[in-house]
Write an enzyme that holds these catalytic residues in place. Structure first.
Site, PDB file in Angstrom:
ATOM      1  N   ASN A 293      -1.312  -5.528   2.541  1.00  0.00           N
ATOM      2  CA  ASN A 293      -0.473  -4.291   3.787  1.00  0.00           C
ATOM      3  C   ASN A 293       0.217  -4.869   4.894  1.00  0.00           C
TER       4      ASN A 293
ATOM      5  N   LYS B  78       6.717  22.293  -3.859  1.00  0.00           N
ATOM      6  CA  LYS B  78       6.851  21.391  -3.147  1.00  0.00           C
ATOM      7  C   LYS B  78       5.973  20.552  -2.403  1.00  0.00           C
TER       8      LYS B  78
ATOM      9  N   ALA C  63       0.796  -1.033   0.122  1.00  0.00           N
ATOM     10  CA  ALA C  63       0.108  -0.272  -0.026  1.00  0.00           C
ATOM     11  C   ALA C  63       1.063   1.250  -0.167  1.00  0.00           C
ATOM     12  N   GLY C  64       1.626   1.030  -1.142  1.00  0.00           N
ATOM     13  CA  GLY C  64       2.925   2.581  -0.922  1.00  0.00           C
ATOM     14  C   GLY C  64       1.278   3.571  -2.050  1.00  0.00           C
ATOM     15  N   TYR C  65       2.603   3.877  -2.911  1.00  0.00           N
ATOM     16  CA  TYR C  65       2.082   5.150  -3.843  1.00  0.00           C
ATOM     17  C   TYR C  65       1.433   4.229  -5.556  1.00  0.00           C
TER      18      TYR C  65
ATOM     19  N   GLU D 109      17.988  16.385   0.634  1.00  0.00           N
ATOM     20  CA  GLU D 109      16.374  16.000   1.677  1.00  0.00           C
ATOM     21  C   GLU D 109      16.670  16.141   2.499  1.00  0.00           C
TER      22      GLU D 109
ATOM     23  N   ALA E 227       7.619   8.355  -7.206  1.00  0.00           N
ATOM     24  CA  ALA E 227       6.650   8.569  -6.633  1.00  0.00           C
ATOM     25  C   ALA E 227       5.720   8.877  -7.841  1.00  0.00           C
ATOM     26  N   GLN E 228       5.906  10.174  -8.390  1.00  0.00           N
ATOM     27  CA  GLN E 228       5.700  10.642  -9.415  1.00  0.00           C
ATOM     28  C   GLN E 228       5.638   9.572 -10.668  1.00  0.00           C
TER      29      GLN E 228
HETATM   30  P1  FAD Z   1       6.200   2.247  -1.214  1.00  0.00           P
HETATM   31  O1  FAD Z   1       6.282   4.108  -1.767  1.00  0.00           O
HETATM   32  O2  FAD Z   1       7.894   2.197  -0.815  1.00  0.00           O
HETATM   33  O3  FAD Z   1       5.335   1.523  -0.931  1.00  0.00           O
HETATM   34  C1  FAD Z   1       5.275  -0.472  -0.606  1.00  0.00           C
HETATM   35  C2  FAD Z   1       4.377  -0.650   0.191  1.00  0.00           C
HETATM   36  O4  FAD Z   1       4.592  -1.626   0.554  1.00  0.00           O
HETATM   37  C3  FAD Z   1       5.076   0.486   1.850  1.00  0.00           C
HETATM   38  O5  FAD Z   1       3.486   0.396   2.034  1.00  0.00           O
HETATM   39  C4  FAD Z   1       5.164  -1.091   2.422  1.00  0.00           C
HETATM   40  O6  FAD Z   1       4.732  -1.162   3.523  1.00  0.00           O
HETATM   41  C5  FAD Z   1       4.756  -2.499   1.668  1.00  0.00           C
HETATM   42  N1  FAD Z   1       5.647  -3.251   2.074  1.00  0.00           N
HETATM   43  C6  FAD Z   1       7.071  -4.070   1.391  1.00  0.00           C
HETATM   44  N2  FAD Z   1       6.591  -5.569   1.605  1.00  0.00           N
HETATM   45  C7  FAD Z   1       5.932  -5.606   2.072  1.00  0.00           C
HETATM   46  C8  FAD Z   1       6.144  -7.017   2.482  1.00  0.00           C
HETATM   47  N3  FAD Z   1       6.662  -7.759   2.105  1.00  0.00           N
HETATM   48  N4  FAD Z   1       4.418  -7.404   2.648  1.00  0.00           N
HETATM   49  C9  FAD Z   1       3.630  -6.503   3.022  1.00  0.00           C
HETATM   50  N5  FAD Z   1       4.445  -5.100   2.374  1.00  0.00           N
HETATM   51  C10 FAD Z   1       4.629  -4.806   1.755  1.00  0.00           C
HETATM   52  N6  FAD Z   1       9.645  10.115  -5.679  1.00  0.00           N
HETATM   53  C11 FAD Z   1       9.215  11.338  -5.425  1.00  0.00           C
HETATM   54  O7  FAD Z   1       8.359  11.997  -6.354  1.00  0.00           O
HETATM   55  N7  FAD Z   1       8.949  12.774  -5.445  1.00  0.00           N
HETATM   56  C12 FAD Z   1       9.650  12.627  -4.410  1.00  0.00           C
HETATM   57  O8  FAD Z   1       9.485  14.185  -3.263  1.00  0.00           O
HETATM   58  C13 FAD Z   1      10.512  12.087  -3.195  1.00  0.00           C
HETATM   59  N8  FAD Z   1      11.133  12.364  -2.091  1.00  0.00           N
HETATM   60  C14 FAD Z   1      11.379  11.065  -1.745  1.00  0.00           C
HETATM   61  C15 FAD Z   1      12.223  11.376  -0.787  1.00  0.00           C
HETATM   62  C16 FAD Z   1      12.341  10.020   0.494  1.00  0.00           C
HETATM   63  C17 FAD Z   1      13.218  10.289   1.278  1.00  0.00           C
HETATM   64  C18 FAD Z   1      12.466   8.996  -0.267  1.00  0.00           C
HETATM   65  C19 FAD Z   1      13.196   7.511   0.468  1.00  0.00           C
HETATM   66  C20 FAD Z   1      11.621   8.710  -2.031  1.00  0.00           C
HETATM   67  C21 FAD Z   1      11.748  10.093  -1.981  1.00  0.00           C
HETATM   68  N9  FAD Z   1      10.770   9.255  -3.828  1.00  0.00           N
HETATM   69  C22 FAD Z   1      10.555  10.921  -4.291  1.00  0.00           C
HETATM   70  C23 FAD Z   1      11.037   8.320  -4.173  1.00  0.00           C
HETATM   71  C24 FAD Z   1       9.364   7.839  -3.965  1.00  0.00           C
HETATM   72  O9  FAD Z   1       9.347   7.953  -2.723  1.00  0.00           O
HETATM   73  C25 FAD Z   1       9.465   5.566  -4.612  1.00  0.00           C
HETATM   74  O10 FAD Z   1       9.929   6.565  -5.423  1.00  0.00           O
HETATM   75  C26 FAD Z   1       8.368   5.532  -3.985  1.00  0.00           C
HETATM   76  O11 FAD Z   1       7.364   5.251  -2.536  1.00  0.00           O
HETATM   77  C27 FAD Z   1       7.849   4.142  -4.322  1.00  0.00           C
HETATM   78  O12 FAD Z   1       6.619   4.194  -4.440  1.00  0.00           O
HETATM   79  P2  FAD Z   1       5.984   2.392  -4.555  1.00  0.00           P
HETATM   80  O13 FAD Z   1       4.493   2.593  -4.399  1.00  0.00           O
HETATM   81  O14 FAD Z   1       6.659   1.586  -5.569  1.00  0.00           O
HETATM   82  O15 FAD Z   1       6.518   1.680  -3.307  1.00  0.00           O
HETATM   83  P1  NAD Z   2      20.020   7.557  -5.761  1.00  0.00           P
HETATM   84  O1  NAD Z   2      20.937   6.711  -6.009  1.00  0.00           O
HETATM   85  O2  NAD Z   2      19.184   8.793  -7.403  1.00  0.00           O
HETATM   86  O3  NAD Z   2      21.410   8.433  -5.453  1.00  0.00           O
HETATM   87  C1  NAD Z   2      22.372   8.209  -4.483  1.00  0.00           C
HETATM   88  C2  NAD Z   2      23.565   8.553  -5.345  1.00  0.00           C
HETATM   89  O4  NAD Z   2      24.602   7.969  -3.693  1.00  0.00           O
HETATM   90  C3  NAD Z   2      24.575   8.847  -5.933  1.00  0.00           C
HETATM   91  O5  NAD Z   2      24.746   9.964  -6.598  1.00  0.00           O
HETATM   92  C4  NAD Z   2      25.944   7.968  -6.170  1.00  0.00           C
HETATM   93  O6  NAD Z   2      26.968   8.704  -6.744  1.00  0.00           O
HETATM   94  C5  NAD Z   2      25.623   7.636  -4.590  1.00  0.00           C
HETATM   95  N1  NAD Z   2      26.634   6.328  -3.690  1.00  0.00           N
HETATM   96  C6  NAD Z   2      26.665   5.746  -4.110  1.00  0.00           C
HETATM   97  N2  NAD Z   2      27.316   4.344  -3.505  1.00  0.00           N
HETATM   98  C7  NAD Z   2      28.425   5.659  -3.329  1.00  0.00           C
HETATM   99  C8  NAD Z   2      29.329   5.290  -1.710  1.00  0.00           C
HETATM  100  N3  NAD Z   2      29.800   3.523  -1.591  1.00  0.00           N
HETATM  101  N4  NAD Z   2      30.088   6.112  -1.777  1.00  0.00           N
HETATM  102  C9  NAD Z   2      29.295   7.158  -1.508  1.00  0.00           C
HETATM  103  N5  NAD Z   2      28.426   7.594  -2.574  1.00  0.00           N
HETATM  104  C10 NAD Z   2      27.417   6.367  -3.029  1.00  0.00           C
HETATM  105  O7  NAD Z   2      19.398   7.310  -5.074  1.00  0.00           O
HETATM  106  P2  NAD Z   2      18.779   8.215  -3.455  1.00  0.00           P
HETATM  107  O8  NAD Z   2      18.372   9.490  -3.430  1.00  0.00           O
HETATM  108  O9  NAD Z   2      17.495   7.647  -2.737  1.00  0.00           O
HETATM  109  O10 NAD Z   2      16.770   8.928  -4.330  1.00  0.00           O
HETATM  110  C11 NAD Z   2      16.149   7.341  -5.046  1.00  0.00           C
HETATM  111  C12 NAD Z   2      15.267   7.332  -5.725  1.00  0.00           C
HETATM  112  O11 NAD Z   2      13.877   8.202  -5.358  1.00  0.00           O
HETATM  113  C13 NAD Z   2      15.497   8.666  -7.116  1.00  0.00           C
HETATM  114  O12 NAD Z   2      15.241   7.407  -8.953  1.00  0.00           O
HETATM  115  C14 NAD Z   2      15.644  10.013  -7.175  1.00  0.00           C
HETATM  116  O13 NAD Z   2      15.123  10.649  -7.918  1.00  0.00           O
HETATM  117  C15 NAD Z   2      14.233   9.869  -6.005  1.00  0.00           C
HETATM  118  N6  NAD Z   2      14.239  10.675  -5.084  1.00  0.00           N
HETATM  119  C16 NAD Z   2      13.113  11.593  -5.360  1.00  0.00           C
HETATM  120  C17 NAD Z   2      12.816  13.084  -5.114  1.00  0.00           C
HETATM  121  C18 NAD Z   2      12.384  14.346  -5.070  1.00  0.00           C
HETATM  122  O14 NAD Z   2      12.031  14.343  -6.472  1.00  0.00           O
HETATM  123  N7  NAD Z   2      12.417  15.668  -4.566  1.00  0.00           N
HETATM  124  C19 NAD Z   2      13.489  13.171  -3.460  1.00  0.00           C
HETATM  125  C20 NAD Z   2      14.569  12.090  -3.192  1.00  0.00           C
HETATM  126  C21 NAD Z   2      14.165  10.686  -3.488  1.00  0.00           C
END
Ligand code: FAD
Ligand code: NAD
Length: 407
Positions: free
Chosen positions: A37, A379, A11-13, A170, A317-318
């Protein structure tokens, strides 16, 4: 087939939008829908860095699944998936088993650790509510310990963040805002605390707009963040980390390593026998993996190539939300006996990354650059738009971010 069983995992995005759409699009006489979930809540992964730093309470980030999904229409199973067997159409749960006619996999991401020694044992990841809460508590506990130790222990006050991608940036933005508050609370001079962001690439946010990267670095350095670029994390131990730049190694004492250096798809999809690439399943245009016409994969478990640059779309997430919308329509078509499934066409609106309260950077609508407060307002608009899409005005009013001057 009598009322087919549609099972949605996660139940993610991806999973929430698929389920919310299906419950609207399909009548109860057309299909049984089951959502599985781990928890009874959905969380906004995109806010977890704020929960981990302690700048936003995790209850703002999580949403009761029952606030969005009608449990009279959808069978909600709170359990953990432990195995998928697409050949027999069975899902193993910690406490039972499910069978499906059509499956949607939205199990999200896990940290990619690249076999780095000590990482799994000693580093934290910003991966879910429990993990974020642990980071917040751990940092605060280390600050609390500092003035109770006989010797000055710098490892308690050094916070090392691995990776300066969007997640790393972030998080350092948030923790840099939180540290002065923690210093005041625990009588620690601010200059004793180090926030060190280690990035292997020659620049932070590799591949992102250079002007915005410079803005972010200046702002974060101004808040006391140290960047070590071109520096690889090589090994993590309980009280220190080993990094390497230009073949020179350096040990940094630290009790707190937050690993934000890359993600992969949930390892359950690889274990299920689907073809994978960095833990993600390459899917066809209609979001079904090769060889499986009854399975759809959405979100971070799916891999789709961008024909413009021949590279995979980043896991965001987008994209997860848009894939879920296409999947819901395609599942409905299959249930209704249609075979003209829709191809997924991402409509990328841009990227906005927060740098801590009231500050962000972004590129939207093609090439429009946003800085500072304007970007941070954008944002919040993006976050609020998602809540509106998921649960309508009620959810937006309950969980939205409205104060454009604070959280
Ligand atoms: P998730 O959102 O990770 O959801 C997975 C779900 O599955 C969860 O509810 C989890 O509890 C459940 N689940 C997992 N394993 C199991 C299991 N074994 N059994 C039952 N349930 C389970 N992307 C953007 O576009 N914009 C952003 O600003 C952005 N900011 C981010 C900030 C952070 C800190 C991080 C970590 C990521 C960010 N991302 C952003 C990336 C984005 O969050 C992910 O791409 C997105 O969450 C993926 O969605 P999903 O539905 O695949 O999985
Ligand atoms: P990422 O893969 O985008 O970035 C990981 C970074 O870690 C890279 O710059 C890489 O060079 C570095 N790295 C890898 N191995 C390393 C090592 N051994 N030592 C030091 N640095 C190392 O991963 P992320 O930032 O977790 O993002 C994951 C996904 O989530 C991406 O698609 C990102 O666009 C998305 N995301 C989006 C937002 C947003 O839109 N605001 C915010 C967070 C995440």
């Amino acid at each position: 087939m009598n009322r087919p069983n549609i099972v949605v995992l996660g139940a993610g995005y991806g999973g929430m939008i698929t389920t919310a759409k299906l419950q609207k699009m399909l009548g109860s006489n057309e299909a049984n829908i089951t959502l599985v979930n781990k928890h009874n809540y959905h969380y906004q992964t995109t806010w977890l860095h704020e929960n981990a730093a302690g700048t936003l309470h995790h209850d703002r980030t999580r949403i009761k699944i029952s606030d969005v999904i009608n449990f009279n229409r959808v069978n909600f199973v709170q359990d953990t998936v432990v195995g998928l067997d697409p050949s027999s159409k069975k899902i193993q749960l910690e406490n039972g088993e499910l069978t499906y006619d059509y499956l949607v996999v939205g199990l999200g991401f896990e940290a990619a650790t690249f076999g780095i020694q000590g990482l799994k044992e000693h580093a934290f990841t910003i991966s879910n509510i429990n993990a974020a809460r642990l980071i917040r508590e751990h940092i605060e506990y280390n600050f609390a310990r500092y003035n109770n130790e006989k010797e000055e222990r710098q490892d308690l006050l050094n916070i090392v963040v691995g990776g300066a991608g969007f997640t790393g940036i972030e998080f350092v933005g948030e923790i840099a805002n939180k540290v002065p508050e923690l210093c005041k609370e625990y009588d620690i001079p601010r200059e004793k605390v180090r926030i060190i962001n280690v990035e292997a690439a020659p620049t932070v946010l590799p591949g992102f707009d250079e002007e915005l990267v410079e803005y972010a670095m200046n702002l974060l350095e101004g808040k006391g963040v140290e960047f070590k670029v071109g520096t690889m994390i090589k090994e993590v131990e309980e009280h220190k980390i080993l990094v390497e730049k230009d073949e020179q190694q350096e040990e940094i004492p630290t009790n707190t390593v937050v690993w934000a250096a890359g993600v992969r798809g949930n390892s359950l999809v690889e274990e299920a026998g689907f073809e994978t690439n960095r833990g993600r399943v390459p899917v066809r245009d209609d979001l079904r993996p090769n060889g499986y016409d009854d399975v759809f994969i959405v979100g971070d478990c799916a891999l789709i190539m961008n024909p413009e640059n021949d590279r995979p779309y980043p896991p965001t997430a987008q994209i997860a939300i848009q894939e879920a919308e296409t999947t819901a329509r395609n599942v409905k078509k299959i249930v209704n006996g249609e075979d003209n499934l829709e191809s997924f066409k991402p409509d990328l609106k841009g990227t906005v990354a927060s740098l801590g309260e009231g500050q962000a950077i972004g590129v939207v609508f093609g090439d429009k650059k946003l800085f500072g407060w304007t970007a941070s307002v954008m944002k919040k608009i993006i976050d609020n738009r998602y809540l509106l899409k998921l649960g309508g005005i009620g959810l937006l009013l309950k969980k939205g971010k409205f104060n454009i001057f604070t959280k």
